[in-house]
Write a protein that holds these residues in place. Structure first.
Motif, PDB file in Angstrom:
ATOM      1  N   ASP A 148      39.194  47.267  31.004  1.00  0.00           N
ATOM      2  CA  ASP A 148      39.287  48.565  30.333  1.00  0.00           C
ATOM      3  C   ASP A 148      39.385  49.715  31.334  1.00  0.00           C
ATOM      4  O   ASP A 148      39.864  50.797  30.991  1.00  0.00           O
ATOM      5  N   GLU A 149      38.951  49.483  32.568  1.00  0.00           N
ATOM      6  CA  GLU A 149      38.907  50.551  33.561  1.00  0.00           C
ATOM      7  C   GLU A 149      40.126  50.587  34.477  1.00  0.00           C
ATOM      8  O   GLU A 149      40.195  51.425  35.380  1.00  0.00           O
ATOM      9  N   VAL A 150      41.093  49.676  34.262  1.00  0.00           N
ATOM     10  CA  VAL A 150      42.283  49.666  35.118  1.00  0.00           C
ATOM     11  C   VAL A 150      43.511  50.048  34.294  1.00  0.00           C
ATOM     12  O   VAL A 150      43.530  49.896  33.072  1.00  0.00           O
ATOM     13  N   VAL A 151      44.523  50.546  34.998  1.00  0.00           N
ATOM     14  CA  VAL A 151      45.731  50.986  34.309  1.00  0.00           C
ATOM     15  C   VAL A 151      46.765  49.879  34.193  1.00  0.00           C
ATOM     16  O   VAL A 151      47.706  49.968  33.397  1.00  0.00           O
TER      17      VAL A 151
ATOM     18  N   SER B 157      35.223  41.670  43.280  1.00  0.00           N
ATOM     19  CA  SER B 157      35.529  41.201  41.927  1.00  0.00           C
ATOM     20  C   SER B 157      35.783  42.336  40.937  1.00  0.00           C
ATOM     21  O   SER B 157      36.152  42.075  39.793  1.00  0.00           O
ATOM     22  N   ASP B 158      35.592  43.581  41.385  1.00  0.00           N
ATOM     23  CA  ASP B 158      35.901  44.703  40.499  1.00  0.00           C
ATOM     24  C   ASP B 158      37.400  44.891  40.325  1.00  0.00           C
ATOM     25  O   ASP B 158      37.841  45.522  39.347  1.00  0.00           O
ATOM     26  N   VAL B 159      38.211  44.326  41.272  1.00  0.00           N
ATOM     27  CA  VAL B 159      39.665  44.475  41.154  1.00  0.00           C
ATOM     28  C   VAL B 159      40.440  43.171  41.340  1.00  0.00           C
ATOM     29  O   VAL B 159      41.593  43.076  40.918  1.00  0.00           O
ATOM     30  N   LEU B 160      39.841  42.146  41.954  1.00  0.00           N
ATOM     31  CA  LEU B 160      40.580  40.931  42.261  1.00  0.00           C
ATOM     32  C   LEU B 160      40.266  39.799  41.294  1.00  0.00           C
ATOM     33  O   LEU B 160      39.110  39.551  40.952  1.00  0.00           O
TER      34      LEU B 160
ATOM     35  N   ALA C  54      48.746  44.633  28.836  1.00  0.00           N
ATOM     36  CA  ALA C  54      48.286  43.926  27.641  1.00  0.00           C
ATOM     37  C   ALA C  54      48.680  42.436  27.644  1.00  0.00           C
ATOM     38  O   ALA C  54      47.870  41.583  27.270  1.00  0.00           O
ATOM     39  N   ASN C  55      49.902  42.125  28.042  1.00  0.00           N
ATOM     40  CA  ASN C  55      50.340  40.724  28.022  1.00  0.00           C
ATOM     41  C   ASN C  55      49.525  39.882  28.994  1.00  0.00           C
ATOM     42  O   ASN C  55      49.114  38.754  28.666  1.00  0.00           O
ATOM     43  N   ALA C  56      49.295  40.401  30.196  1.00  0.00           N
ATOM     44  CA  ALA C  56      48.508  39.660  31.194  1.00  0.00           C
ATOM     45  C   ALA C  56      47.058  39.526  30.743  1.00  0.00           C
ATOM     46  O   ALA C  56      46.447  38.457  30.945  1.00  0.00           O
ATOM     47  N   ARG C  57      46.527  40.559  30.145  1.00  0.00           N
ATOM     48  CA  ARG C  57      45.142  40.488  29.677  1.00  0.00           C
ATOM     49  C   ARG C  57      44.965  39.392  28.633  1.00  0.00           C
ATOM     50  O   ARG C  57      43.999  38.615  28.694  1.00  0.00           O
TER      51      ARG C  57
ATOM     52  N   LEU D  15      45.354  35.913  30.419  1.00  0.00           N
ATOM     53  CA  LEU D  15      44.178  35.598  31.242  1.00  0.00           C
ATOM     54  C   LEU D  15      42.904  35.430  30.423  1.00  0.00           C
ATOM     55  O   LEU D  15      41.911  34.884  30.907  1.00  0.00           O
ATOM     56  N   GLY D  16      42.928  35.937  29.201  1.00  0.00           N
ATOM     57  CA  GLY D  16      41.749  35.834  28.342  1.00  0.00           C
ATOM     58  C   GLY D  16      40.613  36.716  28.780  1.00  0.00           C
ATOM     59  O   GLY D  16      39.441  36.341  28.700  1.00  0.00           O
ATOM     60  N   ILE D  17      40.927  37.955  29.212  1.00  0.00           N
ATOM     61  CA  ILE D  17      39.886  38.881  29.676  1.00  0.00           C
ATOM     62  C   ILE D  17      40.073  40.253  29.025  1.00  0.00           C
ATOM     63  O   ILE D  17      41.118  40.567  28.525  1.00  0.00           O
TER      64      ILE D  17
END
Length: 294
Positions: free
Chosen positions: A10-13, A97-100, A286-289, A292-294
């Protein structure tokens, strides 16, 4: 090391589905590795003349508010370069882990040893995907030799991401460094998608000179997606843009191919493409999220 934590999406663009973990030039113990990386930078006109560390990669993506799927490539058998050990890479990724979002890589030629490593990586560390590079690893994706590894990845609910199309690896070097482009025709991944219908598969890159084959496979097989990394969007063929805007809008994924292409360059050129406003957020995040199931 405990199971990997995942970024707060939710915190990334955006989610960059395709970034590389490389050992910096001068730190890799194998003859020829620095020359190989120099040619890669020239091929892609990359601003990164030497590969950044995983920590430096994380810092860049953190500054851009982008999450990144990152992975090494295990191609020891074909290249003679020792791999960037999955566990070493995971340790550093866990600190960021906040970005990777780390994937792993295992050459399928490693047989039962590779299957055992894949299972451990998924069960004990929570690795969510594996990178394959048929050209660098010297195999056809539908070679039954690789099927036990695919089966393990499928059973673990992870993703198989395959390089497709031409590669910058070895470009301009004598004999292309021995790399054979034929292995990366996406039509070979069609067999894998048919034989493992529940396995989530990503075809990486616009698959020149087999773009239409890749679009065909992704259209026909529900479990196949396409990442748009490795090319500046200004060079996307018109048929790829049409499919992004229409029947494959839910299966297209933003990827840069960092460090040879930066997200800044990719996203600036993507903004100039004639892509529908309601589809851009799908491609960028959205598609990657969902995948990835996150």
């Amino acid at each position: 090391m405990s199971k990997l934590k995942l970024p707060n999406i939710d915190e990334v663009v955006a989610i960059d589905i395709h970034t590389h973990a490389e050992e910096p030039c001068g730190m890799h113990g194998d003859d020829g590795y620095d020359d190989f990386q120099e040619k890669m930078a020239d091929y892609f006109k990359s601003p990164n003349k030497h590969p950044p560390t995983v920590a430096e990669t994380a810092a860049y993506y953190r500054s851009k508010k982008i999450a990144a799927v990152i992975f090494p490539v295990d191609a020891e058998r074909e290249t003679g370069f020792r791999r960037y050990n999955n566990y070493e890479m995971l340790e550093i990724a866990a600190e960021n882990s906040d970005v990777l979002i780390p994937f792993a890589s295992i050459d399928p030629h490693k047989g039962k040893l590779g299957v055992r490593e894949a299972k451990k990586l998924m069960e004990e560390y929570g690795v969510r995907g594996f990178k394959f590079h048929p050209t660098m690893q010297g195999f056809y994706a539908n070679d039954r030799m690789a099927y036990p590894l695919y089966e393990a990845i499928n059973d673990g609910g992870a993703i198989a991401l395959f390089h497709t199309g031409q590669t910058g690896v070895g470009s301009g070097m004598p004999g292309g460094m021995g790399m054979r482009l034929k292995y990366s025709n996406p039509m070979y991944m069609d067999d894998v998608a048919a034989d493992f219908p529940d396995l989530k598969i990503i075809l990486a890159h616009p698959s020149f000179p087999w773009q239409e084959e890749a679009l065909s496979v992704a259209t026909h097989k529900p479990n196949v997606y396409i990442d748009l990394s490795g090319w500046s969007p200004k060079y996307f063929p018109p048929i790829l843009v049409r499919y992004i805007n229409s029947i494959l809008q839910d299966k297209m994924l933003f990827g840069s191919d960092w460090p040879v292409i930066t997200p800044d360059r990719w996203m600036a050129d993507f903004a100039k493409l004639d892509i529908r406003d309601d589809i851009r957020p799908k491609v960028l995040k959205a598609n990657a999220r969902k995948l990835l199931g996150i």
